[in-house]
Write an enzyme that holds these catalytic residues in place. Sequence first.
Site, PDB file in Angstrom:
ATOM      1  N   HIS A  19       9.292  14.130  89.127  1.00 13.29           N
ATOM      2  CA  HIS A  19       9.472  14.659  90.483  1.00 13.29           C
ATOM      3  C   HIS A  19       9.287  16.174  90.491  1.00 13.29           C
ATOM      4  CE1 HIS A  19      11.100  10.799  91.868  1.00 13.29           C
ATOM      5  NE2 HIS A  19      11.817  10.781  90.765  1.00 13.29           N
ATOM      6  N   ARG A 145      -1.284  19.058  89.148  1.00 11.38           N
ATOM      7  CA  ARG A 145      -1.266  20.502  88.942  1.00 11.38           C
ATOM      8  C   ARG A 145      -2.696  21.044  88.879  1.00 11.38           C
ATOM      9  NH1 ARG A 145       2.846  20.830  83.946  1.00 11.38           N
ATOM     10  NH2 ARG A 145       1.792  18.871  83.424  1.00 11.38           N
ATOM     11  N   GLU A 248      -1.972  12.254  85.509  1.00 14.00           N
ATOM     12  CA  GLU A 248      -2.582  13.369  84.784  1.00 14.00           C
ATOM     13  C   GLU A 248      -3.500  12.863  83.679  1.00 14.00           C
ATOM     14  OE1 GLU A 248       0.587  16.982  85.536  1.00 14.00           O
ATOM     15  OE2 GLU A 248       0.632  15.983  83.591  1.00 14.00           O
TER      16      GLU A 248
END
Length: 479
Positions: A19, A145, A248
Amino acid sequence: MKTKVYIRVDGNGDIGLGHLVRCIALGQMLKNGFKIYFFCKEVPETIISDIIANQFEFFKIREESEFLAILEGNEMVVLDNYFFEPSYQEQIKNLAGKLICIDDLHDKKFYADLIINHAPDTKANEYDAMLYTQFALGLEYALLRSFFLEQAKIGRQTNLIESVVICFGGSDPNNLTCKTLKVVLKEARIKKVSVIIGSAYRFRNDLINISSRYPHTSVFTAVSEEQMLKLMSTSDLAIVPSSGILLEALATGCRVISGIYTENQKFIFSQYKEAGFFVSAEDFSTMNIENALRTVLAKEGSAYKSLKIDGCSGERIFRIFNQLKLENEVELRYAEPDDLTITFNWAKDPIIRAFSFNRNEIKYSEHENWYLSKIKDNKCKFFIAQRNSEKLGSIRFDIEKGRAVISFLVDPKYHGLGLGQILLKKGLDKLIDEDLTINSVVGYVMPDNLASVKAFERLGYTKTIHNSNFEFIKLLNQQ
């Protein structure tokens, strides 16, 4: 002055750090246009360092009342935690400017203005949400990200399986790291193994005892985003749980083995598994890990289904947040005779005509007769959208037997700002305020009118085919 975004999120050894990581990703997407603040009750020091390194503000709180007390009504609040119940959401909705929920489970009622769920094939009708709730669903809104978003644009397919990266998040309370490493080390063709652990991992000594006997194995602790990307993008296979780290790994183009070890991973696991993005190790038992590794190695050299992430989710989410900010500045009012000229100019604009069902040339006299009759018609609710003195567009509801047919348009010079969603949301609010007998609303859209299609989809309308066009329906329960 930048609008404030308050992110309320937690992470620890029990609930994991996913999270927190995806909220950092969200902050990176928004920071050029918004001021980002993190409010956490539980968070490791390494994550605090990451938050501060990204130039976000950080505040540690002890009670939820501390967070509620700072809300002034003009900020956007982001909630990301499985434990934020509907009653808490409702409190925030009544205190803050806008409420955004990041979710995986769709297991409760939501009061959010926006729900973000980046799992593939998630549908708005799986949610119990408000009529005004907007949805950002699927991989188009991947909360990755910045380094991983850039890597996703490159794309990669691996052939031989000679290097493996193992990562079970920041804590790995079940020590699946050691279990998985033991299986991988039995496979002679694997020439390089990278093991990533977090600062909350409690079994480091056991791991070092195993890895130190194998020179081709390296252990990395609490790695940076850039180092995580490097380890994954230079590995052929990633073995990870169905948590945020799965996305990711897939973004780097690795082949992936994944599984599930907690209840809150079940939806991510099932959706990505059904889509065929990884080989399943199910519950990460030793036998299931062995079977999954055997399956991957048997397919070595063959093509595999890779994740289609275009790396543009940051831009999409940034636009949605700007749209939510703009909503506060837009008002709807009833159309008036003085709006005749501008509605005619809109109606005859070539861009508007291109997506109209009637593409015949419109004469001013024809429009005048039609328009003046519509604004007097008791079965028609006709609204003009304004920001200060600017007229931005219009929305109209033609009502018959409890059913309202929607027609809306946005002045072409204001296209690209998300005003379609704003018109639909605010128009529906106005309609319900004016007429409690309405039980459904419907809009008809040409398939090539992508902006209108997206506007209806993002607000959870049900789409069907009607005479070669799309019919979008929303049933009203007068929430």
